[in-house]
Design a protein around this motif. Structure first.
Motif, PDB file in Angstrom:
ATOM      1  N   GLN A  66      48.164  79.108  84.585  1.00  0.00           N
ATOM      2  CA  GLN A  66      47.821  79.895  83.446  1.00  0.00           C
ATOM      3  C   GLN A  66      46.882  79.517  82.437  1.00  0.00           C
ATOM      4  O   GLN A  66      46.187  80.172  81.902  1.00  0.00           O
ATOM      5  CB  GLN A  66      49.049  80.014  82.877  1.00  0.00           C
ATOM      6  CG  GLN A  66      50.326  80.828  83.481  1.00  0.00           C
ATOM      7  CD  GLN A  66      51.729  80.721  83.068  1.00  0.00           C
ATOM      8  OE1 GLN A  66      52.263  79.651  83.118  1.00  0.00           O
ATOM      9  NE2 GLN A  66      52.238  81.602  82.236  1.00  0.00           N
ATOM     10  N   GLU A  69      43.365  80.359  84.092  1.00  0.00           N
ATOM     11  CA  GLU A  69      42.958  81.664  83.961  1.00  0.00           C
ATOM     12  C   GLU A  69      42.950  81.780  82.400  1.00  0.00           C
ATOM     13  O   GLU A  69      42.138  83.002  81.966  1.00  0.00           O
ATOM     14  CB  GLU A  69      44.194  82.630  84.354  1.00  0.00           C
ATOM     15  CG  GLU A  69      44.224  82.696  85.749  1.00  0.00           C
ATOM     16  CD  GLU A  69      43.129  83.365  86.487  1.00  0.00           C
ATOM     17  OE1 GLU A  69      42.319  83.979  85.729  1.00  0.00           O
ATOM     18  OE2 GLU A  69      42.947  83.237  87.865  1.00  0.00           O
ATOM     19  N   SER A  70      43.529  81.096  81.591  1.00  0.00           N
ATOM     20  CA  SER A  70      43.252  81.421  80.002  1.00  0.00           C
ATOM     21  C   SER A  70      41.775  81.003  79.539  1.00  0.00           C
ATOM     22  O   SER A  70      41.058  81.898  78.836  1.00  0.00           O
ATOM     23  CB  SER A  70      44.156  80.357  79.187  1.00  0.00           C
ATOM     24  OG  SER A  70      45.393  80.890  79.385  1.00  0.00           O
ATOM     25  N   PHE A  73      39.702  84.058  81.183  1.00  0.00           N
ATOM     26  CA  PHE A  73      40.059  85.390  80.351  1.00  0.00           C
ATOM     27  C   PHE A  73      39.246  85.419  79.068  1.00  0.00           C
ATOM     28  O   PHE A  73      38.781  86.433  78.492  1.00  0.00           O
ATOM     29  CB  PHE A  73      41.669  85.415  80.088  1.00  0.00           C
ATOM     30  CG  PHE A  73      41.870  86.695  79.413  1.00  0.00           C
ATOM     31  CD1 PHE A  73      42.223  88.006  80.024  1.00  0.00           C
ATOM     32  CD2 PHE A  73      42.273  86.648  78.047  1.00  0.00           C
ATOM     33  CE1 PHE A  73      42.692  89.171  79.265  1.00  0.00           C
ATOM     34  CE2 PHE A  73      42.581  87.803  77.302  1.00  0.00           C
ATOM     35  CZ  PHE A  73      42.881  88.972  78.028  1.00  0.00           C
ATOM     36  N   ASP A  76      35.657  85.841  79.794  1.00  0.00           N
ATOM     37  CA  ASP A  76      35.332  87.396  80.061  1.00  0.00           C
ATOM     38  C   ASP A  76      35.326  88.253  78.820  1.00  0.00           C
ATOM     39  O   ASP A  76      34.588  89.108  78.804  1.00  0.00           O
ATOM     40  CB  ASP A  76      36.256  87.808  81.163  1.00  0.00           C
ATOM     41  CG  ASP A  76      35.912  89.111  81.591  1.00  0.00           C
ATOM     42  OD1 ASP A  76      34.992  89.324  82.276  1.00  0.00           O
ATOM     43  OD2 ASP A  76      36.896  90.037  81.555  1.00  0.00           O
ATOM     44  N   GLU A  77      36.382  88.009  78.093  1.00  0.00           N
ATOM     45  CA  GLU A  77      36.621  88.743  76.980  1.00  0.00           C
ATOM     46  C   GLU A  77      35.493  88.811  75.925  1.00  0.00           C
ATOM     47  O   GLU A  77      34.985  89.582  75.063  1.00  0.00           O
ATOM     48  CB  GLU A  77      38.017  88.451  76.343  1.00  0.00           C
ATOM     49  CG  GLU A  77      38.286  89.422  74.921  1.00  0.00           C
ATOM     50  CD  GLU A  77      39.901  89.137  74.673  1.00  0.00           C
ATOM     51  OE1 GLU A  77      40.765  89.824  74.750  1.00  0.00           O
ATOM     52  OE2 GLU A  77      39.810  88.006  73.985  1.00  0.00           O
ATOM     53  N   ARG A 325      47.821  90.357  75.660  1.00  0.00           N
ATOM     54  CA  ARG A 325      46.959  90.969  76.440  1.00  0.00           C
ATOM     55  C   ARG A 325      46.581  90.450  77.600  1.00  0.00           C
ATOM     56  O   ARG A 325      46.374  90.587  78.808  1.00  0.00           O
ATOM     57  CB  ARG A 325      45.907  91.317  75.733  1.00  0.00           C
ATOM     58  CG  ARG A 325      45.183  90.246  75.201  1.00  0.00           C
ATOM     59  CD  ARG A 325      44.010  90.764  74.236  1.00  0.00           C
ATOM     60  NE  ARG A 325      43.279  89.332  73.803  1.00  0.00           N
ATOM     61  CZ  ARG A 325      43.381  88.694  72.844  1.00  0.00           C
ATOM     62  NH1 ARG A 325      44.518  88.873  72.182  1.00  0.00           N
ATOM     63  NH2 ARG A 325      42.565  87.978  72.156  1.00  0.00           N
ATOM     64  N   PHE A 326      46.783  88.770  77.640  1.00  0.00           N
ATOM     65  CA  PHE A 326      46.500  88.051  78.631  1.00  0.00           C
ATOM     66  C   PHE A 326      47.689  88.019  79.700  1.00  0.00           C
ATOM     67  O   PHE A 326      47.390  88.101  80.826  1.00  0.00           O
ATOM     68  CB  PHE A 326      46.191  86.626  78.071  1.00  0.00           C
ATOM     69  CG  PHE A 326      46.215  85.439  79.289  1.00  0.00           C
ATOM     70  CD1 PHE A 326      45.244  85.445  80.079  1.00  0.00           C
ATOM     71  CD2 PHE A 326      47.206  84.726  79.316  1.00  0.00           C
ATOM     72  CE1 PHE A 326      45.357  84.399  81.100  1.00  0.00           C
ATOM     73  CE2 PHE A 326      47.397  83.712  80.122  1.00  0.00           C
ATOM     74  CZ  PHE A 326      46.319  83.613  81.030  1.00  0.00           C
ATOM     75  N   TYR A 329      47.529  90.905  81.894  1.00  0.00           N
ATOM     76  CA  TYR A 329      46.531  90.846  82.773  1.00  0.00           C
ATOM     77  C   TYR A 329      46.881  90.025  83.850  1.00  0.00           C
ATOM     78  O   TYR A 329      46.908  90.356  85.166  1.00  0.00           O
ATOM     79  CB  TYR A 329      45.214  90.250  82.239  1.00  0.00           C
ATOM     80  CG  TYR A 329      44.380  89.630  82.968  1.00  0.00           C
ATOM     81  CD1 TYR A 329      43.703  90.282  84.200  1.00  0.00           C
ATOM     82  CD2 TYR A 329      44.277  88.132  82.883  1.00  0.00           C
ATOM     83  CE1 TYR A 329      42.733  89.656  85.139  1.00  0.00           C
ATOM     84  CE2 TYR A 329      43.612  87.456  83.897  1.00  0.00           C
ATOM     85  CZ  TYR A 329      42.807  88.206  84.722  1.00  0.00           C
ATOM     86  OH  TYR A 329      41.781  87.654  85.681  1.00  0.00           O
ATOM     87  N   LEU A 330      47.562  88.883  83.726  1.00  0.00           N
ATOM     88  CA  LEU A 330      47.699  87.761  84.662  1.00  0.00           C
ATOM     89  C   LEU A 330      49.061  87.887  85.626  1.00  0.00           C
ATOM     90  O   LEU A 330      48.980  87.770  86.859  1.00  0.00           O
ATOM     91  CB  LEU A 330      47.907  86.466  83.996  1.00  0.00           C
ATOM     92  CG  LEU A 330      48.378  85.194  84.973  1.00  0.00           C
ATOM     93  CD1 LEU A 330      47.064  84.911  85.717  1.00  0.00           C
ATOM     94  CD2 LEU A 330      48.525  83.835  83.962  1.00  0.00           C
ATOM     95  N   SER A 381      48.775  78.634  76.113  1.00  0.00           N
ATOM     96  CA  SER A 381      47.643  79.712  76.546  1.00  0.00           C
ATOM     97  C   SER A 381      46.948  80.048  75.304  1.00  0.00           C
ATOM     98  O   SER A 381      45.636  80.150  75.361  1.00  0.00           O
ATOM     99  CB  SER A 381      48.145  80.903  77.165  1.00  0.00           C
ATOM    100  OG  SER A 381      48.755  80.565  78.371  1.00  0.00           O
ATOM    101  N   ILE A 385      42.877  79.388  74.700  1.00  0.00           N
ATOM    102  CA  ILE A 385      41.910  80.594  74.381  1.00  0.00           C
ATOM    103  C   ILE A 385      41.113  80.468  73.066  1.00  0.00           C
ATOM    104  O   ILE A 385      40.019  80.357  72.815  1.00  0.00           O
ATOM    105  CB  ILE A 385      42.734  82.032  74.159  1.00  0.00           C
ATOM    106  CG1 ILE A 385      43.094  82.199  75.636  1.00  0.00           C
ATOM    107  CG2 ILE A 385      41.869  83.092  73.592  1.00  0.00           C
ATOM    108  CD1 ILE A 385      44.112  83.699  75.554  1.00  0.00           C
TER     109      ILE A 385
END
Length: 710
Positions: A66, A69-70, A73, A76-77, A325-326, A329-330, A381, A385
């Protein structure tokens, strides 16, 4: 010269590291890379360490995925936004330090050197030869972060941690380029001590990991706890990873001080799980109350398989809103749309105990299966971020200041990035993001407890602690699961060196200062708290005499009970006295009628008359008990009683003495001296006034001394 040698040593270590990463047959995949115009570095602990090689094949818990991917993510955002870094893209390079400090230092070397054309890391994007980064995120543990921060500061590479909280990292002389979005553990220690004192736990033990984080945390905790009146039971250090055998030894050592039932754990998730399994094996489930730093227990999955031992644990972390929102997605990633992450398959296989390329005894993984069914949001997470966004906002500010520069990338210097980071303030995912002069962030701490809910387990928030006011702003202990044995008398679990003293007793301190034994107070003393300890206090008698009440906690004025004639007791006393007085008067009448008799003449009628008058006076004065007393009447009555009783036994004593001397003189054919009537009366008066004088002197001495009643 020492600095040159240090740089040379780093260069040698760098080429060794490059050779290690470039050899795919020696290690699992160690890099997750996404290219961009500007690159953020990252060091996370994806695999466990190995004693015979840098990384083992065992992947860590799903929470690490996690965090990975944070970062992806957030990057990408940011790349999809037009208001932040317009016309520019961010990339990232995340390396695996395999949960080892030396490996973390080795990985950091890739962010301070330029790769040679022949070396690099093979990824799905091809060979990346240059890890030229604007800054680094990580490492995960404070021990690893201390190693990397020391190196990166030497080469002026900014570093931001999302979770490393060691107080050592606040030293800007050693780590000038290090920052973090969370505060130092000095504040976490305050939260922990406030939590302990809230439940009145005064005797606790600690178990902490070896290394800068654990040692510094334990040192800070002991110092603050002792200042707040909390004593230490045992302090146990964990060297390396706990095994079943060493975990059993830790539990047995904790039981050497069985009254210290509150235990502070400053260990990794893996060590916590091993320790909890040992607790269950030794039959001590529910005996200890486990309190944790942010190194373990941040997620329900950390307690997988050991929930019964962890139930009721109190863990401290940073208040962080889940990023919906994360998570949305995950949780719906599958093997098809999540394969860009080189570690996806390993995490998926470990989580669902299957294989994408199974052997004869393996279960085939479903490539369309998502994480949604058993997904749990990760509170860290949002911190990860926010760390990514910190770099993005800082880079945006630096680039705006580079207008007119021909080479924008050369303008983005480490010093400018560091200054921009320290000057940032923005509303992040976990809360307000800002940095003080030590590069430390601000946050609200949250205390969570593991509890059973609807057949499952959840981590619920029971308290909030504000770093600005340094106190709890919310506290709800009703959600905590307490052992059945601790619920007697509606009390929480007791973790004290000694039992509280009952009223009527005082605590006599022994060693350590949190231990005591109870000593009974004197009959005229009450128990009061002095410096938070029960102490005996004499009831005062200035002005109004007081005496302890039945609870032995306060002194009450002594009530004056006055007998009265209308009352039963007073009436009975008066009747009896009247009968005695009447009987005595009859005797006196008979005495006076026969006063000239030879018998009375021989027995000395003067002395007999004084004895009868003393009896009359004593009985008449007894009537004073049914009359409300005054100061004057009390003095008169006390003196008169002395005289009345003396007139009773004084003449009798003189009479016996006279008879003895008379008899002795007759035996010697002598005349007895001083046996006349006048002498008898004088001797009686001397005895009487001696008694009165003795009483008056004794009363005066007692009033002046105020002796303590024993």
């Amino acid at each position: 010269m020492p600095r040159v040698l240090l740089v040379l040593l780093f260069q040698i270590s760098y080429f060794v590291a490059i050779a290690t990463i470039h050899n795919p047959g020696n290690l699992p995949q160690v890099a997750f890379i996404s290219p961009g115009d500007y690159t953020i570095g990252g060091i996370l602990s994806v695999h466990f360490s190995s004693p015979d090689k840098m990384c083992s094949d065992r992947i860590r818990e799903f929470a690490v995925y996690q965090k990975l991917e944070s970062i992806a993510f957030a990057v990408d955002e940011i790349n999809q936004r037009n208001d932040l870094l317009p016309n520019r893209t961010l990339g990232f390079v995340i390396l695996d330090d395999c949960s080892k400090t030396t490996s973390s230092l080795t990985r950091a070397l890739h962010f301070v050197q330029t790769h040679s054309p022949s070396a690099g890391v093979e990824t799905s994007h091809g060979k990346i030869n240059d890890f030229d980064v604007i800054g680094l995120i990580g490492a995960e543990s404070s021990a690893n972060t201390v190693q990397t921060a020391d190196l990166l500061s030497l080469f002026k590479v900014p570093q931001i941690s999302y979770i490393s909280t060691s107080p050592l990292l606040s030293n800007k002389r050693i780590f000038p380029y290090f920052s973090r979005v969370v505060p130092s553990d000095k504040l976490q220690v305050e939260v922990l001590v406030d939590l302990i004192t809230h439940f009145n736990w005064t005797y606790v033990s600690t178990v902490y990991e070896e290394g800068s984080y654990g040692v510094e945390f334990n040192k800070a905790f002991k110092n603050l706890a002792e200042k707040r009146g909390v004593c230490m039971g045992v302090s146990l250090i964990v060297r390396g990873y706990l095994t079943d055998k060493t975990a059993d030894k830790v539990v047995q050592d904790l039981l050497t001080v069985p009254r210290a039932r509150a235990v502070v754990l400053v260990v990794r998730n893996r060590d916590m799980a091993t320790l909890f399994r040992s607790v269950r094996q030794l039959g001590r489930v529910g005996y200890f109350r486990w309190l944790g730093s942010d190194t373990w227990g941040g997620n329900v999955q950390d307690f997988l398989g050991i929930e019964d031992v962890g139930q009721g644990s109190l863990t401290i972390g940073f208040q962080s809103r889940f990023v919906n929102r994360f998570d949305n997605y995950l949780k719906y990633l599958t093997a098809s749309n999540g394969s860009y992450n080189p570690w996806f398959n390993e995490f998926f296989e470990s989580r669902y105990n299957c294989k994408f390329y199974p052997g004869s005894n393996d279960t085939l993984c479903d490539r369309n299966k998502t994480f949604a069914a058993d997904y749990s949001p990760l509170w860290t997470s949002s911190l990860v971020i926010d760390a990514v966004y910190t770099y993005a906002y800082a880079l945006h500010d630096v680039i705006r200041g580079c207008k007119g520069e021909s080479n924008e990338k050369k303008c983005v210097e480490p010093e400018k990035m560091l200054k921009a980071i320290r000057n940032l303030t923005f509303e992040g995912e976990h809360g307000f993001v800002s940095f003080d002069e030590f590069g430390d962030g601000s946050a609200t701490y949250t205390v969570r407890t593991l509890r059973r809910v609807n057949g499952g387990y959840s981590l619920d928030e029971i308290a909030l602690w504000d770093t600005n006011i340094r106190s709890f702003t919310f506290f709800n202990p009703d959600l905590i699961t307490w052992p059945t044995a601790s619920m007697s008398s509606n009390r929480f679990l007791v973790s004290t060196c000694s039992d509280p003293c009952n009223p009527g007793y005082q605590a006599v301190t022994t060693q350590p200062h949190c231990c005591w034994y109870c000593e009974q107070c004197y009959i005229n003393e009450i128990t009061v708290l002095k410096n938070d300890k029960p102490t005996c206090l004499i009831c005062p008698k200035e002005g109004v005499f007081t005496w302890p009440d039945s609870t032995r906690t306060k002194c009450l004025p002594i009530e004056i009970n006055v007998l009265s004639i209308p009352g039963l007791v007073g009436t009975v006393i008066c009747i009896l006295l009247l009968l005695v007085v009447v009987g005595t008067l009859i005797i006196i009448a008979i005495f006076m009628r026969n006063i000239e008799s030879p018998l009375l003449e021989v027995s000395c009628k003067e002395l007999s008359f004084l004895m009868l008058m003393g009896i009359i006076a004593a009985n008449i004065l007894t009537f004073s008990v049914v009359v409300p007393p005054t100061g004057s009447s009390c003095i008169l009555v006390a003196t008169a009683f002395q005289l009345s009783f003396t007139f009773t036994y004084g003449p009798f004593l003189v009479k016996i003495n006279r008879m003895y001397r008379t008899h002795k003189a007759q035996m010697l054919n002598m005349e007895a001296k001083f046996t006349g009537r006048m002498y008898n009366v004088v001797f009686t008066l001397m005895i009487s006034f001696t008694q009165v004088g003795k009483y008056s002197f004794r009363s005066k001495s007692k009033d002046e001394s105020g002796d303590k009643l024993n």
